[in-house]
Design a protein around this motif. Structure first.
Motif, short mmCIF file in Angstrom:
data_model
loop_
_atom_site.label_atom_id
_atom_site.label_comp_id
_atom_site.label_asym_id
_atom_site.label_seq_id
_atom_site.Cartn_x
_atom_site.Cartn_y
_atom_site.Cartn_z
N ALA A 111 -8.43 2.82 -16.53
CA ALA A 111 -7.90 3.56 -17.60
C ALA A 111 -7.07 4.84 -17.18
O ALA A 111 -6.03 5.39 -17.93
N LEU A 112 -8.40 5.98 -16.93
CA LEU A 112 -7.19 7.48 -16.11
C LEU A 112 -6.44 7.24 -15.54
O LEU A 112 -5.30 7.59 -15.33
N ARG A 113 -6.04 5.43 -14.72
CA ARG A 113 -4.63 5.58 -13.30
C ARG A 113 -5.06 6.70 -12.45
O ARG A 113 -3.64 7.49 -12.50
N LYS A 114 -6.17 7.53 -12.42
CA LYS A 114 -5.84 8.88 -11.49
C LYS A 114 -5.75 8.09 -9.80
O LYS A 114 -6.52 7.93 -9.46
N PRO A 115 -4.34 8.63 -9.23
CA PRO A 115 -4.41 8.01 -7.80
C PRO A 115 -5.43 8.56 -7.09
O PRO A 115 -5.72 9.29 -7.09
N CYS A 116 -5.24 8.08 -5.81
CA CYS A 116 -6.27 8.30 -4.87
C CYS A 116 -5.45 10.15 -3.89
O CYS A 116 -4.10 9.92 -4.67
N PRO A 117 -5.87 10.68 -3.64
CA PRO A 117 -5.49 12.29 -3.45
C PRO A 117 -4.71 11.36 -2.16
O PRO A 117 -4.51 12.88 -1.69
N PHE A 118 -4.33 10.38 -1.11
CA PHE A 118 -3.82 10.41 -0.06
C PHE A 118 -2.61 10.01 -0.57
O PHE A 118 -2.57 9.08 0.36
N ILE A 119 -2.20 9.59 -1.53
CA ILE A 119 -1.17 8.83 -2.04
C ILE A 119 0.28 9.86 -2.13
O ILE A 119 0.39 10.25 -2.82
N ILE A 120 1.25 10.01 -1.01
CA ILE A 120 2.01 10.69 -1.40
C ILE A 120 3.32 10.28 -1.48
O ILE A 120 3.55 9.83 -0.75
N HIS A 121 3.93 10.21 -2.64
CA HIS A 121 5.83 9.78 -3.76
C HIS A 121 5.07 8.25 -2.52
O HIS A 121 6.00 7.54 -2.12
N GLY A 122 3.80 7.46 -3.21
CA GLY A 122 4.13 5.93 -2.74
C GLY A 122 2.80 5.56 -1.38
O GLY A 122 2.89 4.75 -1.54
#
Length: 243
Positions: A119-130
Motif C-alpha cells: 500500500a505504501l509503494r515505497k521502492p527499493c532504495p537501489f531502484i534509480i530511474h527504474g
C-alpha cells in the motif's frame, strides 16, 4: 522456508558451501566466495529448470516487484554493503547517497507487513530511474522472484487484487540454494537466519565492525525476520543431511 523435495541435491549444495567455509579463506574472500557460489549455482541452473516454460516478463526497467520486502542471509548483506561502499567511494556514486537512501527506506518500511508495504509503494532504495543499480549482486530473493505477466505485476503493485503468475522453478531453486547455504553456515557455527535487507544494510554500513563479529560467530545484523522458524528449519536441515 521453501520446501525441498530431495535430500540429494540439498546435501551436495550443503557440502559445496561447507568446503568453502572449511578452507579458512581470508575473511574478505570468504564472503565473496560463499555468495559467488550461491549466485553462480542459481544462474548456471535456472535456464535448465525453466527451458520448457514461457518467456519471463521481467526485464530491465520493470521494477514493479521492487516494493516487496527482501530478506537475505548475512553473507549476501555484507556483499551488498561492500558494493554500496565501492559505489559511494566514487564522485558519481557519492551523489546517489545510497547509505542515506537505504536508511530512509528502512525508516519508512521497517516492521511493516507485506500488505502495508504494498500500500505504501515505497521502492527499493537501489531502484534509480527504474533500474536496479546493484543488479550484479542482488540477493537470491530477487533472483528467485520472476513473473510471466508484466501487466499483472504492475496491477498488483498499484494495489489491485490480482494473481501474479510467478515462476515456480525460480522460487524452488532460490529456496534450495539459500537453505543449503544456511545449513552450511549453521554447521560452521555462524549466524544463519534471514534478515530484512534494508535493516541489515543499515547495520552493516554503520562502521561498527559487524562483519568481523559475524565471522566470529556473533549475530551482528539484528533480529531475524519474524516468520523464520529457526527450530523447524534446523530440524529439516538435519533430516535432509541424514537421509
Amino acid at each position: 522456508m521453501t520446501a525441498i523435495e530431495s535430500s540429494g541435491p540439498f546435501r551436495e549444495l550443503h557440502l559445496a558451501f561447507a568446503r568453502i567455509l572449511a578452507a579458512r579463506h581470508a575473511p574478505g574472500m570468504l564472503i565473496d566466495m560463499l555468495v559467488g557460489q550461491a549466485f553462480d549455482l542459481f544462474e548456471d541452473n535456472i535456464g535448465v529448470q525453466t527451458q520448457d516454460l514461457p518467456p519471463l516478463a521481467c526485464q530491465k526497467g520493470c521494477p514493479s516487484c521492487c516494493i516487496l520486502r527482501v530478506t537475505a542471509t548475512a553473507p549476501e548483506i555484507f556483499l551488498l554493503a561492500d558494493y554500496v561502499q565501492r559505489i559511494d567511494a566514487t564522485p558519481q556514486g557519492a551523489a546517489l547517497a545510497l547509505p542515506r537512501r537505504i536508511a530512509h527506506a528502512h525508516r519508512a518500511t521497517g516492521g511493516l507487513a507485506e500488505a502495508e508495504r504494498m500500500a505504501l509503494r515505497k521502492p527499493c532504495p537501489f531502484i534509480i530511474h527504474g533500474v536496479c543499480i546493484v543488479h550484479p549482486v542482488r540477493p537470491l530473493a530477487c533472483r528467485g522472484h520472476a513473473s510471466f505477466d508484466r501487466r499483472a505485476c504492475a496491477r498488483a503493485a498499484a494495489g489491485r487484487d490480482v494473481e501474479v503468475p510467478v515462476s515456480e522453478p525460480h522460487l524452488n531453486l532460490r529456496g534450495l540454494i539459500q537453505n543449503a547455504l544456511q545449513s552450511a553456515l549453521r554447521s560452521a557455527g555462524l549466524s544463519w537466519g534471514l534478515h530484512e535487507m534494508n535493516h541489515g544494510l543499515v547495520l552493516a554500513l554503520d562502521g561498527h565492525g559487524r562483519r568481523g563479529r559475524w565471522l566470529e560467530g556473533g549475530d551482528s545484523l539484528g533480529p531475524i525476520v519474524a516468520e523464520f522458524d529457526a527450530t523447524s528449519a534446523a530440524e529439516r536441515f538435519d533430516q535432509l543431511l541424514a537421509n
